[in-house]
Each structure stands twice: as C-alpha cells, then as structure tokens.
Design an enzyme around this catalytic site. Structure first.
Site, PDB file in Angstrom:
ATOM      1  N   HIS A 142      -7.274   5.177   2.014  1.00  0.00           N
ATOM      2  CA  HIS A 142      -6.624   4.953   0.723  1.00  0.00           C
ATOM      3  C   HIS A 142      -6.683   6.170  -0.198  1.00  0.00           C
ATOM      4  O   HIS A 142      -6.205   6.097  -1.334  1.00  0.00           O
ATOM      5  CB  HIS A 142      -7.228   3.722   0.050  1.00  0.00           C
ATOM      6  N   GLU A 183     -16.209   4.812   2.674  1.00  0.00           N
ATOM      7  CA  GLU A 183     -14.782   5.013   2.436  1.00  0.00           C
ATOM      8  C   GLU A 183     -14.618   5.998   1.284  1.00  0.00           C
ATOM      9  O   GLU A 183     -15.459   6.071   0.387  1.00  0.00           O
ATOM     10  CB  GLU A 183     -14.101   3.686   2.107  1.00  0.00           C
ATOM     11  N   ASN A 235       0.812  -1.210   0.000  1.00  0.00           N
ATOM     12  CA  ASN A 235       0.000   0.000   0.000  1.00  0.00           C
ATOM     13  C   ASN A 235       0.852   1.270   0.000  1.00  0.00           C
ATOM     14  O   ASN A 235       0.318   2.375   0.150  1.00  0.00           O
ATOM     15  CB  ASN A 235      -0.917   0.024   1.225  1.00  0.00           C
ATOM     16  N   LYS A 262      -0.163   4.102   4.505  1.00  0.00           N
ATOM     17  CA  LYS A 262      -0.267   3.718   3.094  1.00  0.00           C
ATOM     18  C   LYS A 262       0.552   4.705   2.262  1.00  0.00           C
ATOM     19  O   LYS A 262       1.773   4.647   2.281  1.00  0.00           O
ATOM     20  CB  LYS A 262      -1.732   3.611   2.707  1.00  0.00           C
ATOM     21  N   SER A 296     -10.926  -0.023  -0.176  1.00  0.00           N
ATOM     22  CA  SER A 296      -9.649  -0.726  -0.043  1.00  0.00           C
ATOM     23  C   SER A 296      -9.530  -1.964  -0.909  1.00  0.00           C
ATOM     24  O   SER A 296      -8.424  -2.318  -1.336  1.00  0.00           O
ATOM     25  CB  SER A 296      -9.433  -1.124   1.422  1.00  0.00           C
ATOM     26  N   HIS A 352     -14.906  -0.985   5.658  1.00  0.00           N
ATOM     27  CA  HIS A 352     -13.814  -1.769   6.238  1.00  0.00           C
ATOM     28  C   HIS A 352     -14.227  -2.459   7.529  1.00  0.00           C
ATOM     29  O   HIS A 352     -15.034  -1.945   8.311  1.00  0.00           O
ATOM     30  CB  HIS A 352     -12.610  -0.861   6.507  1.00  0.00           C
TER      31      HIS A 352
END
Length: 417
Positions: free
Chosen positions: A228, A196, A46, A260, A200, A151
């Site tokens: 992310h 999100e 990541n 990340k 992910s 998540h």
C-alpha cells in the site's frame, strides 16, 4: 458423510455476523460502480491514483498484447520469462537500489513463497524428495517476528513453515526488542522481522528506520511488505523504502504489489542477488507457476514510469485525504458514545472503527441506500471488536464526491442510532 460439517460452519459464521458473500460488478468508471444494476459512488477501491483507467496504461497493455500475446505460456524457468519481465525487474531493482528483483503473480504468492523458501532452507529443501524417515531427521529452524497487524498472506505462509512465529504489538518497538533479546539468549538461528510499510486496514505506517536499527542490532533481517506504499510514496512512487531512503542493508527484503496504486496486477520481491537467485531455485510459487502475462509487465512499467514523471495524481490524492479528514472532523468527529472513531491515518486508507460486525453492516447498508459503496470489514480480516468501514480515497475523487460521502455518513449514523 464426508465434509457434512460445511453448512454448519457457514451457519455459525452467519450467526456471528461474519459471513462473507460476493457481489458482481457490472462496470466501474470515474468512481461510479455498478453492482446488481445499481450505481454507487465508490469509496472501496485500492486504485489510489486512478491508474487502472489511465490511457497510457491501457495503450501499453494493448501494445504488449500485440507483441507477446495474451499470456506468457509457461513457467519463468521454461519459456515464460520475457524481455518485458526483465525490463520491469530491472526498473524496480534500480529504483529501490537493490541488486535484483523477481516478479510474482500476486502479493499473496510472493509472501508465501518467501516464507516457505527461507524457512525450509536450501540445505533442507531436498527433504521433499526423501523418504519420510529420512526427511524426519532434517531440522528446520528460524524465528519470525511479525507485527500483530501483518497481512494474512504472510502469516499463513509463516505458519506453514517450521519457523517459530512471534507477533509483536502493532508498531511497538520496545516489544519487538524484548522478543528479539529473549531469542538472542537462547539460540543463533536465522531471524526475520516483518512489517508493512503502510498497513492495509489501519492506513498508518511502520517506524521503518528505527525498526531497521533494532533488526541490525540483533543480527536479524528486516522485510517490508509495501503493497500500500507502492505508487503513492517516494519521489518516484516506489514506496516507503524510497521515501525513507532505506538501503539494502537496512531492509534486505522488499515486497511490493502492482494491483493497488500502480493500477495493474502482480508483485515483486527485491533484495540481494543471492536472495533472488535463491528464490529462483527454491520459491515454489515462482518455479511452478505460469509467469505473469508479458503485456501486464509492459503496462506496469509504463504506469511506474508515468507516476515517477508526473506527481499530479499523488498531489491530488494527498489533497483529498486532507480535505476528507477536515470535513469529517468538522461535521461528524467521534460520536457521542465514543464507539465511532476515524483512525489516525494520513494515507488513502481512512478507516472508521465502529466496534461490532452488526453495526458495521448496518452502517454499510445505510450508505448503500444513499448511493455510497463502502463494504463492512469484519473479523477475521480485522481483530474482534475493531469492525469498521474502510474508506479508500483516490486522486480521481472530487471535493464534491467527498462532500457527498461525509454528508451520507452523517445521515447514515442518524438512521442506525
């Protein structure tokens, strides 16, 4: 005998093709990873911008160690909160146009702390110190509306509260609106919509501006987990919120991580001063945990300011994403049976859906035999039937690296057909 079911559960998971095992990395440098003495071209990190190995980040960490030592030594509410933490929090709050921000040791801890603090309520928190009979009479209320692909850290936190958790279909605004409307007619409890910024496992993005409008319409708060998006989106690399110019009123809660694209570790929650003050008092993952090492905060702040000042790595990442998708489409596309699909993603996350855990493992092993490291991602990390290879691209990959990857995938597919 106590816990005599452990081996049976592990055996069951192995028979289903879902058993997980760790591997030990000896080192990684320039996208070459060494595992069990073998070297692979790594497409599973990541570290989207390659900032983990950036000289400035490493030097800043060393300088932080010299000034503050190896760790913080205490909880933030004792002596663990330093000027390094304060500077990082101020940079994040200012960059995101939020009133305040708070650091956590991980995104997992931040999500869980937020859920448990908000949905036990300040007016209910003292129940922990009451007798069971007294605590039983305290009402915990609230409604959480989470994207189906949210998540696990947040979902686990939500399920540990007394709030009602409702999950709407992925990025389906009509379904979200319908769920909110049903609740509107039955109660006026606190409502939190959660999504999100960049997902992910699928690599796609949420329609945040539309979602913010829906949340406001139903007197709900919107929270965005932007783990992310941080580092790779926005003019200064501050993620989806910056990229879409979403105000504190639009998105009252922002969670982001540094492990990340930023290349260090830890996380933050940003929002109103009242929210952050509340978390300082009621977020147990913050109150009762040793603060992140100050040196880590120093290195993180350097990384964020460097990303803001120099877009070359972000540009290189975007070029690599476009090049990979072009090469994959031209050479492989979707297979004849329609059960190998490159997801529609413009982010560094490029999933190839293969449809079964056995096929995902076989394809991963075939790639390892050709010097490519991409582990299989299986249920319960992703829904059943959506087992995949999760390719992650970095700014530091070369076009030659990507050519090797696409050629290897084509050969691996032939070998397992």
């Amino acid at each position: 005998m106590a816990f005599d079911w452990l081996e049976a559960r592990l055996s069951e998971r192995a028979q289903q093709g879902y058993l997980r095992k760790r591997v030990c990395q000896q080192y990684e440098k320039d996208n070459i990873i060494c595992i069990d003495g073998e070297h692979y071209l790594n497409f599973a990190s990541n570290d989207y911008l390659g900032m983990r190995q950036h000289e400035g980040v490493l030097q800043s960490w060393v300088e932080g160690l010299a000034q503050f030592g190896g760790g913080s030594g205490a909880s933030p509410l004792v002596t663990g909160h330093t000027q390094a933490h304060l500077a990082l929090e101020a940079y994040i709050a200012d960059g995101l146009n939020r009133e305040s921000a708070l650091l956590f040791n991980s995104g997992f801890a931040a999500n869980q702390a937020l859920c448990m603090a908000l949905f036990s309520g300040a007016h209910n928190q003292d129940a922990c110190n009451q007798t069971p009979s007294a605590a039983a009479g305290i009402k915990h209320s609230g409604e959480i509306f989470a994207d189906r692909l949210m998540h696990a850290s947040f979902l686990e936190g939500a399920m540990a509260t007394k709030a009602k958790l409702r999950r709407f279909r992925h990025n389906d605004l009509a379904h979200l609106s319908n769920l909110l409307e049903k609740v509107d007619t039955t109660n006026n409890s606190d409502k939190l919509v959660v999504t999100e910024g960049v997902f992910s496992m699928d690599g796609d993005s949420a329609p945040l501006r539309d979602m913010a409008g829906i949340a406001k319409q139903h007197n709900a708060w919107l929270m965005v987990d932007d783990a992310h998006g941080m580092g790779v989106l926005g003019e200064n690399g501050l993620g989806s919120i910056e990229a879409q110019a979403l105000s504190q009123s639009d998105v009252p809660i922002v969670m982001g991580t540094f492990g990340k694209a930023v290349g260090t570790a830890g996380a933050f929650i940003a929002g109103s001063q009242a929210l952050i003050d509340y978390l300082v008092n009621y977020a147990k993952h913050y109150v009762y945990s040793t603060a992140m090492p100050p040196a880590q905060a120093v290195a993180t702040l350097y990384s964020l300011t460097h990303i803001a000042a120099d877009s070359s790595r972000t540009d290189a990442l975007n070029d690599n994403v476009a090049y990979f998708r072009e090469r994959f489409g031209a050479q492989i596309g979707n297979d004849q049976n329609g059960d190998l699909i490159l997801a529609n993603s413009s982010s560094a996350i490029q999933p190839i859906i293969v449809g079964s855990p056995e096929r995902a493992l076989a394809l991963s092993d075939a790639l390892k035999a050709r010097g490519i490291w991409i582990p299989a991602i299986r249920y319960p990390t992703v829904p059943k039937g959506e087992d995949r290879l999760r390719i992650t691209l970095s700014a530091t990959h070369t076009q030659q690296d990507i050519d090797v990857l696409v050629d290897a995938i084509a050969l691996a597919m032939e070998s397992i057909a």
